[in-house]
Write a protein that holds these residues in place. Structure first.
Motif, PDB file in Angstrom:
ATOM      1  N   PHE A  31      -0.841  -0.409  -9.985  1.00 24.36           N
ATOM      2  CA  PHE A  31      -2.027  -0.526  -9.141  1.00 24.36           C
ATOM      3  C   PHE A  31      -2.074   0.616  -8.128  1.00 24.36           C
ATOM      4  O   PHE A  31      -3.146   1.159  -7.841  1.00 24.36           O
ATOM      5  CB  PHE A  31      -2.033  -1.875  -8.427  1.00 24.36           C
ATOM      6  N   GLN A  32      -0.925   0.997  -7.592  1.00 25.43           N
ATOM      7  CA  GLN A  32      -0.883   2.134  -6.669  1.00 25.43           C
ATOM      8  C   GLN A  32      -1.310   3.416  -7.377  1.00 25.43           C
ATOM      9  O   GLN A  32      -2.051   4.231  -6.811  1.00 25.43           O
ATOM     10  CB  GLN A  32       0.523   2.282  -6.096  1.00 25.43           C
ATOM     11  N   GLU A  33      -0.858   3.583  -8.616  1.00 29.45           N
ATOM     12  CA  GLU A  33      -1.248   4.766  -9.389  1.00 29.45           C
ATOM     13  C   GLU A  33      -2.744   4.758  -9.662  1.00 29.45           C
ATOM     14  O   GLU A  33      -3.400   5.809  -9.641  1.00 29.45           O
ATOM     15  CB  GLU A  33      -0.464   4.819 -10.700  1.00 29.45           C
ATOM     16  N   LEU A  34      -3.290   3.558  -9.923  1.00 26.26           N
ATOM     17  CA  LEU A  34      -4.729   3.445 -10.158  1.00 26.26           C
ATOM     18  C   LEU A  34      -5.514   3.883  -8.926  1.00 26.26           C
ATOM     19  O   LEU A  34      -6.518   4.593  -9.035  1.00 26.26           O
ATOM     20  CB  LEU A  34      -5.081   2.000 -10.532  1.00 26.26           C
ATOM     21  N   ILE A  35      -5.073   3.468  -7.743  1.00 25.86           N
ATOM     22  CA  ILE A  35      -5.738   3.876  -6.504  1.00 25.86           C
ATOM     23  C   ILE A  35      -5.652   5.387  -6.332  1.00 25.86           C
ATOM     24  O   ILE A  35      -6.649   6.064  -6.033  1.00 25.86           O
ATOM     25  CB  ILE A  35      -5.103   3.167  -5.289  1.00 25.86           C
ATOM     26  N   GLU A  36      -4.461   5.942  -6.545  1.00 27.73           N
ATOM     27  CA  GLU A  36      -4.263   7.383  -6.360  1.00 27.73           C
ATOM     28  C   GLU A  36      -5.145   8.194  -7.301  1.00 27.73           C
ATOM     29  O   GLU A  36      -5.800   9.157  -6.893  1.00 27.73           O
ATOM     30  CB  GLU A  36      -2.796   7.735  -6.590  1.00 27.73           C
ATOM     31  N   ASP A  37      -5.182   7.798  -8.588  1.00 25.06           N
ATOM     32  CA  ASP A  37      -5.934   8.576  -9.576  1.00 25.06           C
ATOM     33  C   ASP A  37      -7.439   8.399  -9.408  1.00 25.06           C
ATOM     34  O   ASP A  37      -8.214   9.304  -9.721  1.00 25.06           O
ATOM     35  CB  ASP A  37      -5.518   8.177 -10.987  1.00 25.06           C
ATOM     36  N   THR A  38      -7.872   7.220  -8.951  1.00 20.56           N
ATOM     37  CA  THR A  38      -9.302   6.987  -8.753  1.00 20.56           C
ATOM     38  C   THR A  38      -9.811   7.746  -7.532  1.00 20.56           C
ATOM     39  O   THR A  38     -10.853   8.406  -7.582  1.00 20.56           O
ATOM     40  CB  THR A  38      -9.591   5.483  -8.587  1.00 20.56           C
ATOM     41  N   LEU A  39      -9.100   7.667  -6.433  1.00 18.59           N
ATOM     42  CA  LEU A  39      -9.549   8.312  -5.197  1.00 18.59           C
ATOM     43  C   LEU A  39      -9.274   9.812  -5.188  1.00 18.59           C
ATOM     44  O   LEU A  39      -9.894  10.554  -4.426  1.00 18.59           O
ATOM     45  CB  LEU A  39      -8.886   7.648  -3.987  1.00 18.59           C
ATOM     46  N   GLY A  40      -8.326  10.244  -6.033  1.00 27.46           N
ATOM     47  CA  GLY A  40      -8.044  11.669  -6.123  1.00 27.46           C
ATOM     48  C   GLY A  40      -7.479  12.242  -4.836  1.00 27.46           C
ATOM     49  O   GLY A  40      -6.775  11.566  -4.082  1.00 27.46           O
ATOM     50  N   GLU A  41      -7.815  13.506  -4.544  1.00 27.85           N
ATOM     51  CA  GLU A  41      -7.272  14.177  -3.369  1.00 27.85           C
ATOM     52  C   GLU A  41      -7.923  13.703  -2.078  1.00 27.85           C
ATOM     53  O   GLU A  41      -7.411  13.965  -0.991  1.00 27.85           O
ATOM     54  CB  GLU A  41      -7.441  15.693  -3.514  1.00 27.85           C
ATOM     55  N   LYS A  42      -9.059  13.016  -2.180  1.00 25.06           N
ATOM     56  CA  LYS A  42      -9.759  12.545  -0.984  1.00 25.06           C
ATOM     57  C   LYS A  42      -9.411  11.086  -0.699  1.00 25.06           C
ATOM     58  O   LYS A  42     -10.274  10.225  -0.560  1.00 25.06           O
ATOM     59  CB  LYS A  42     -11.271  12.704  -1.157  1.00 25.06           C
ATOM     60  N   ARG A  43      -8.107  10.832  -0.633  1.00 26.53           N
ATOM     61  CA  ARG A  43      -7.646   9.466  -0.354  1.00 26.53           C
ATOM     62  C   ARG A  43      -7.616   9.245   1.154  1.00 26.53           C
ATOM     63  O   ARG A  43      -6.703   9.683   1.847  1.00 26.53           O
ATOM     64  CB  ARG A  43      -6.263   9.232  -0.961  1.00 26.53           C
ATOM     65  N   GLU A  44      -8.632   8.580   1.652  1.00 25.38           N
ATOM     66  CA  GLU A  44      -8.739   8.355   3.091  1.00 25.38           C
ATOM     67  C   GLU A  44      -8.059   7.046   3.488  1.00 25.38           C
ATOM     68  O   GLU A  44      -8.061   6.066   2.735  1.00 25.38           O
ATOM     69  CB  GLU A  44     -10.209   8.336   3.517  1.00 25.38           C
ATOM     70  N   TYR A  45      -7.500   7.053   4.696  1.00 21.65           N
ATOM     71  CA  TYR A  45      -6.806   5.878   5.225  1.00 21.65           C
ATOM     72  C   TYR A  45      -7.715   4.655   5.217  1.00 21.65           C
ATOM     73  O   TYR A  45      -7.320   3.568   4.801  1.00 21.65           O
ATOM     74  CB  TYR A  45      -6.323   6.184   6.654  1.00 21.65           C
TER      75      TYR A  45
END
Length: 381
Positions: free
Chosen positions: A239-253
């Protein structure tokens, strides 16, 4: 199975509480060799022994649904002749009286259960006269509609007791005590058939694992013939990987925190549901959208979900979020906060530096020492 259904069965494991017809066991050493096998009527055991067995049986039905206790559905082909479900059904119907079936079961367990050390395979057959129940939940013992006949299997490590000193009355001294091989609480186990809606469910089983991160996949696949549960740690990592790959480099807090909060909110809304909350692809997609993921990021979701998440495997919501705390971590600093107080944290750019800002609404202490609070100047106007 729901918590209430599991609890109803556990209540049978007490003096005069149930009708365990038979108990069988096979003691296996670390070389996967059978040391001994036994079978006997449960009522013939010594009273003190029955209580020890009851403790094992109750532990096999203990834990958190979705983590330690997992509902398994048999694939259709396992119910045909030669399938795993069909074999378990024959074993159940035999009431553990056929030696050939028992030996075949033990051999399967020994082949596919991996454990370093000695262990005991325990099997019981029970016949539970299910009492009728009124609409307000009151049992009617004289209004039974069904006898639920089932097997409960517990696989328990057998280890040497710890060395130590014991008191010897004959010499009035403390001396080295002898070490015994002791049966410990189960590592894995299962209930077959499942007890769904307070009735026999031949198409399902309830699986127990002491460690949710070690579900013993080959045992589940080969002995029970069902899809093995995904380890809890793996669910969280995926699930963490899913969040990272979906949000990409613009992962905001704010987006990441909002995803956590929206899942927690759904868990809270479903707290009265007896079964653990699961999230399918559509649920996760809605949560990401509600949490502020952009249209561009959601275009990445489809590919990321298909690649990362197992086909048709729902996510147990409680396994991918921490209900007790949220952790914000840098290489040098870790901040932990209860989920209900995440609004006190925010990110800001201050003098060109990215900062995590904590709003202080109460007293502050450093290593237990409260900081001095300056009194506000008196207003003499």
């Amino acid at each position: 199975m729901t918590k209430k259904e599991i609890s109803e069965l556990k209540k049978q494991y007490k003096k005069d509480g149930g009708c365990i017809t038979r108990i069988c066991g096979c003691y296996v050493d670390s070389e996967k060799e059978k040391i001994t096998c036994f079978k006997e009527a449960f009522y013939s055991l010594e009273e003190e022994d029955t209580y020890k067995y009851y403790e094992i049986f109750k532990k096999t039905l203990s834990g958190t649904p979705g983590r330690n206790l997992i509902d398994l559905e048999f694939p259709l082909d396992s119910e045909f002749e030669g399938g795993t479900q069909e074999f378990l059904l024959r074993l159940r119907n035999s009431e553990l009286k056929e030696d050939a079936l028992l030996d075949e079961f033990y051999d399967k367990v020994i082949q596919y259960f991996y454990y370093v050390g000695n262990y005991l395979i325990l099997l019981i057959h029970n016949a539970y006269d299910v009492p009728g129940r009124t609409r307000d939940g009151i049992d009617m013992e004289d209004a039974s509609d069904e006898v639920y006949s089932y097997l409960l299997c517990s696989i328990c490590p057998v280890n040497l007791s710890k060395p130590g000193l014991s008191y010897h009355p004959e010499s009035n001294l403390f001396r080295n005590c002898s070490r015994d091989w002791v049966v410990e609480l189960p590592e894995v186990g299962f209930l077959f058939p499942a007890f769904t809606d307070r009735s026999t469910d031949l198409h399902s089983a309830l699986y127990y694992t002491k460690n949710p991160d070690e579900p013993h996949e080959e045992f589940v696949d080969s002995v029970l013939g069902a899809a093995a549960p995904i380890p809890v740690s793996s669910q969280r990592e995926m699930f963490q990987e899913l969040i990272e790959d979906t949000l990409g480099e613009k992962r905001e807090y704010e987006t990441i925190m909002s995803i956590q909060e929206n899942i927690q909110e759904r868990i809270e809304e479903s707290k009265d549901d007896p079964r653990p909350l699961t999230l399918d692809k559509r649920d996760v997609e809605q949560i990401f959208c509600q949490s502020g993921a952009s249209e561009e990021q959601m275009q990445q979701f489809e590919e990321a979900y298909t690649r990362i998440m197992p086909e048709a495997a729902p996510i147990v919501a409680a396994n991918v979020v921490n209900a007790r705390r949220i952790e914000v971590k840098t290489p040098n600093i870790t901040v932990q906060v209860k989920p209900e107080f995440t609004h006190l944290l925010e990110t800001k750019v201050i003098e060109g530096r990215n900062c995590l800002v904590i709003a202080i609404e109460d007293k502050v202490a450093v290593n237990g020492i409260p900081l001095y609070e300056e009194e506000e100047p008196a207003d003499f106007s």
